[in-house]
Design an enzyme around this catalytic site. Sequence first.
Site, short mmCIF file in Angstrom:
data_model
loop_
_atom_site.label_atom_id
_atom_site.label_comp_id
_atom_site.label_asym_id
_atom_site.label_seq_id
_atom_site.Cartn_x
_atom_site.Cartn_y
_atom_site.Cartn_z
N TYR A 1 0.84 -1.21 0.00
CA TYR A 1 0.00 0.00 0.00
C TYR A 1 0.88 1.26 0.00
CZ TYR A 1 -3.82 3.06 1.62
OH TYR A 1 -4.75 4.06 1.75
N LYS B 1 1.11 4.17 -2.83
CA LYS B 1 0.78 5.56 -2.51
C LYS B 1 1.98 6.48 -2.74
CE LYS B 1 -3.54 5.02 -1.48
NZ LYS B 1 -4.52 5.46 -2.49
P1 NAP Z 1 -13.28 2.33 1.18
O1 NAP Z 1 -14.24 2.87 2.15
O2 NAP Z 1 -12.81 0.92 1.32
O3 NAP Z 1 -13.86 2.56 -0.30
C1 NAP Z 1 -13.11 2.16 -1.41
C2 NAP Z 1 -13.79 2.60 -2.68
O4 NAP Z 1 -12.96 2.21 -3.79
C3 NAP Z 1 -15.14 1.94 -2.87
O5 NAP Z 1 -16.00 2.86 -3.46
C4 NAP Z 1 -14.82 0.80 -3.84
O6 NAP Z 1 -15.90 0.43 -4.67
C5 NAP Z 1 -13.75 1.43 -4.69
N1 NAP Z 1 -12.91 0.46 -5.37
C6 NAP Z 1 -12.11 -0.48 -4.82
N2 NAP Z 1 -11.50 -1.19 -5.80
C7 NAP Z 1 -11.93 -0.67 -6.98
C8 NAP Z 1 -11.67 -0.99 -8.33
N3 NAP Z 1 -10.81 -1.94 -8.68
N4 NAP Z 1 -12.29 -0.26 -9.30
C9 NAP Z 1 -13.17 0.73 -8.96
N5 NAP Z 1 -13.45 1.06 -7.69
C10 NAP Z 1 -12.84 0.36 -6.72
O7 NAP Z 1 -11.94 3.19 1.15
P2 NAP Z 1 -11.65 4.69 1.63
O8 NAP Z 1 -11.12 4.62 3.01
O9 NAP Z 1 -12.79 5.58 1.30
O10 NAP Z 1 -10.42 5.03 0.68
C11 NAP Z 1 -10.55 5.80 -0.51
C12 NAP Z 1 -9.16 6.20 -0.98
O11 NAP Z 1 -8.52 6.95 0.05
C13 NAP Z 1 -8.25 5.01 -1.27
O12 NAP Z 1 -7.41 5.31 -2.36
C14 NAP Z 1 -7.45 4.89 0.00
O13 NAP Z 1 -6.22 4.26 -0.24
C15 NAP Z 1 -7.29 6.35 0.38
N6 NAP Z 1 -6.98 6.60 1.78
C16 NAP Z 1 -7.81 6.20 2.78
C17 NAP Z 1 -7.48 6.49 4.10
C18 NAP Z 1 -8.36 6.11 5.26
O14 NAP Z 1 -7.92 6.28 6.41
N7 NAP Z 1 -9.55 5.64 5.05
C19 NAP Z 1 -6.29 7.16 4.39
C20 NAP Z 1 -5.46 7.53 3.35
C21 NAP Z 1 -5.82 7.27 2.05
P3 NAP Z 1 -16.94 -0.77 -4.27
O15 NAP Z 1 -17.73 -0.24 -3.11
O16 NAP Z 1 -17.79 -0.94 -5.45
O17 NAP Z 1 -16.12 -1.95 -3.92
#
Ligand code: NAP
Length: 247
Positions: A154, A158
């Site tokens: 990851y 990133k």
């Molecule tokens: P999340 O709640 O797990 O949601 C992930 C989203 O990505 C969902 O809408 C999912 O769609 C979609 N997705 C996953 N694989 C995909 C694919 N192959 N093609 C199209 N869509 C896909 O994650 P989140 O926490 O909101 O994270 C969103 C972004 O922020 C990510 O890039 C993550 O790495 C980044 N981020 C998150 C955090 C955190 O603390 N949460 C911190 C830093 C960065 P489905 O629902 O259809 O599966």
Amino acid sequence: MTEKRVIVVTGASRGIGRGIAVALAEPGCTVVVNYSTSPDAAQETAAAVEAKGGAPQLCRFDVSDPEATKEAFKEIAKTHNRVDVLVNNAGVARDNLLALMKAGEWDTVLNTNLKGAFLCSQAVVKMMMRQKYGRIINITSVVGVIGNAGQCNYAAAKAGIIGLTRSMARELISRNITVNAVAPGFIETDMTHKLPEKVKEELLSQIPAGRYGTPEEVAAAVKFLVSDQAGYITGQVIHVNGGMFMG
Ligand code: NAP
């Protein structure tokens, strides 16, 4: 910028992507809500976009699949004839210690989080160049800058997003296309809900703000970066992390 913007947010069915899609929605604009496995959640995002006066378009494709991604953007271009904003947000985690990590766990994370952003950006860039306007925001993570035990895949993806962002920014600013990254710290979403309680407590102790962030707080940074006021900002990484890392 046109009044009727076309905005594409990948991974907009849940979490941060959902927050971004809703925050960017305004009367007259189209918000393409991409997802891969959660049609019901995507439908809810679409309803929230509509409630703000935006026109939602659900668009299911896997961002790591080159053919599916190309096809989806071809359809978007055919329907709307432009894309003003692309937010590369779709992401997954497959955590494991380096010694135990399977090649498949590495590939899934790199293919979705990094290759996916490359494929979507490549699919819109010619259109943005013709328009002489574009805003691309890539969602990276604090982990891509400081690393995290158990997240080699990851963190590598990133960190790669940051290099991709800066290279794209240099290539594209002469065409009035800005490319920036937003680096969330720990945000309340499904991705972090899955973490064991002990890990969550440890993480919390590293956040000076004393709490996790919200998708809306990440979306606010994205909203600024796609605004007219941010037209001279490109190649930057904006951290939204409650003071967890200051770079
Ligand atoms: P999340 O709640 O797990 O949601 C992930 C989203 O990505 C969902 O809408 C999912 O769609 C979609 N997705 C996953 N694989 C995909 C694919 N192959 N093609 C199209 N869509 C896909 O994650 P989140 O926490 O909101 O994270 C969103 C972004 O922020 C990510 O890039 C993550 O790495 C980044 N981020 C998150 C955090 C955190 O603390 N949460 C911190 C830093 C960065 P489905 O629902 O259809 O599966």
